[in-house]
Every structure is written in structure tokens, then in C-alpha cells.
Motif scaffolding. Structure first.
Motif, PDB file in Angstrom:
ATOM      1  N   GLU A 164     -21.596 -27.871 -47.155  1.00  0.00           N
ATOM      2  CA  GLU A 164     -20.142 -27.786 -47.157  1.00  0.00           C
ATOM      3  C   GLU A 164     -19.513 -29.031 -46.526  1.00  0.00           C
ATOM      4  O   GLU A 164     -18.505 -29.545 -47.034  1.00  0.00           O
ATOM      5  CB  GLU A 164     -19.688 -26.515 -46.411  1.00  0.00           C
ATOM      6  N   GLU A 165     -20.084 -29.517 -45.435  1.00  0.00           N
ATOM      7  CA  GLU A 165     -19.566 -30.730 -44.800  1.00  0.00           C
ATOM      8  C   GLU A 165     -19.747 -31.940 -45.720  1.00  0.00           C
ATOM      9  O   GLU A 165     -18.852 -32.784 -45.839  1.00  0.00           O
ATOM     10  CB  GLU A 165     -20.269 -30.980 -43.466  1.00  0.00           C
TER      11      GLU A 165
ATOM     12  N   GLY B 123     -15.250 -35.036 -51.150  1.00  0.00           N
ATOM     13  CA  GLY B 123     -13.870 -34.816 -51.585  1.00  0.00           C
ATOM     14  C   GLY B 123     -12.958 -35.940 -51.115  1.00  0.00           C
ATOM     15  O   GLY B 123     -12.052 -36.368 -51.837  1.00  0.00           O
ATOM     16  N   VAL B 124     -13.204 -36.432 -49.911  1.00  0.00           N
ATOM     17  CA  VAL B 124     -12.439 -37.571 -49.400  1.00  0.00           C
ATOM     18  C   VAL B 124     -12.696 -38.793 -50.278  1.00  0.00           C
ATOM     19  O   VAL B 124     -11.761 -39.521 -50.640  1.00  0.00           O
ATOM     20  CB  VAL B 124     -12.787 -37.861 -47.921  1.00  0.00           C
TER      21      VAL B 124
ATOM     22  N   ALA C   9     -19.918 -31.822 -48.986  1.00  0.00           N
ATOM     23  CA  ALA C   9     -18.955 -31.664 -50.086  1.00  0.00           C
ATOM     24  C   ALA C   9     -17.550 -32.085 -49.651  1.00  0.00           C
ATOM     25  O   ALA C   9     -16.814 -32.720 -50.416  1.00  0.00           O
ATOM     26  CB  ALA C   9     -18.952 -30.224 -50.589  1.00  0.00           C
ATOM     27  N   GLU C  10     -17.166 -31.766 -48.415  1.00  0.00           N
ATOM     28  CA  GLU C  10     -15.844 -32.164 -47.931  1.00  0.00           C
ATOM     29  C   GLU C  10     -15.734 -33.686 -47.816  1.00  0.00           C
ATOM     30  O   GLU C  10     -14.712 -34.281 -48.188  1.00  0.00           O
ATOM     31  CB  GLU C  10     -15.555 -31.513 -46.580  1.00  0.00           C
ATOM     32  N   ALA C  11     -16.787 -34.330 -47.314  1.00  0.00           N
ATOM     33  CA  ALA C  11     -16.801 -35.793 -47.233  1.00  0.00           C
ATOM     34  C   ALA C  11     -16.700 -36.405 -48.627  1.00  0.00           C
ATOM     35  O   ALA C  11     -15.984 -37.398 -48.832  1.00  0.00           O
ATOM     36  CB  ALA C  11     -18.062 -36.274 -46.529  1.00  0.00           C
TER      37      ALA C  11
ATOM     38  N   THR D  89     -21.394 -37.442 -38.126  1.00  0.00           N
ATOM     39  CA  THR D  89     -20.124 -37.946 -38.650  1.00  0.00           C
ATOM     40  C   THR D  89     -20.315 -39.301 -39.318  1.00  0.00           C
ATOM     41  O   THR D  89     -19.778 -39.545 -40.407  1.00  0.00           O
ATOM     42  CB  THR D  89     -19.076 -38.038 -37.527  1.00  0.00           C
TER      43      THR D  89
END
Length: 111
Positions: free
Chosen positions: A79-80, A86-87, A82-84, A46
Motif C-alpha cells: 500500500e505504501e 501514485g505520486v 502504491a501510494e508512492a 521513506t
């Protein structure tokens, strides 16, 4: 695009040189960098995902190569990541929107 692995290796060499010239600077940076790991409220993966999002918002290539390596080593998926990212994109867009409101405020305040 960069050869990210070569860049990371070269960057570490340069930072090592800086450490020899200014050891307290690099030691202070290391203390800040490792502070989160001491509390362990967030797991390493994280923290690395957050680091990648911040690397994008601060436009730091060195941060990108170091934290991609660490994130992958701590099990982050594409994917994780890419999501970070996106934030990070959303926050940059949000900041632009907030500063756009400031511009309009300045326009309204102009005589």
C-alpha cells in the motif's frame, strides 16, 4: 514481465564490471546514493519509497528492481509503495500539463 530477481542479479554483475573498468564512476555513484543515509533526516523506508517514485518518472528498470528489494527489506508495504507510485503518476501528469501550457504559449507566439 521481467524476472526481476534475475535481472537485479545480472545488473549487479554488470555494474561490478563497470566498477573494475571505471572505479571512480561507480565510487562517485555510491557516494551520491549513500549521501541521504548520512544525514538521516528521512528514514530508510521513506528514502526507498521516494526512490521508487523517481524510478518510475525516470523510467529506470534497474532502479525499480534495486529499490523494490530495498523498500521491502525496510518494511514498506504494498500500500505504501502504491501510494508512492501514485505520486509519481501525478507528477508525470503534472509535467505533461505544464508542457502542454508551454505548447500553447508557443502556439500563441507563432506569427
Amino acid at each position: 514481465m521481467l524476472d526481476w530477481n534475475e535481472y537485479r542479479t545480472d545488473l549487479k554483475k554488470r555494474i561490478s564490471e563497470i566498477g573494475k573498468l571505471s572505479p571512480d564512476t561507480v565510487r562517485g555513484y555510491a557516494t551520491l546514493s549513500n549521501a541521504g543515509a548520512q544525514t538521516n533526516h528521512l528514514d530508510a523506508k521513506t528514502r526507498e519509497l521516494i526512490s521508487l517514485a523517481v524510478a518510475v518518472t525516470t523510467r529506470c528498470d534497474g532502479c525499480i528492481t534495486v529499490h523494490v528489494d530495498a523498500a521491502l527489506k525496510h518494511g514498506a508495504s504494498r500500500e505504501e509503495i502504491a501510494e508512492a507510485l501514485g505520486v509519481a503518476v501525478a507528477l508525470n501528469a503534472g509535467a505533461a500539463l505544464v508542457y502542454s501550457a508551454r505548447v500553447m504559449d508557443a502556439v500563441d507566439a507563432h506569427p
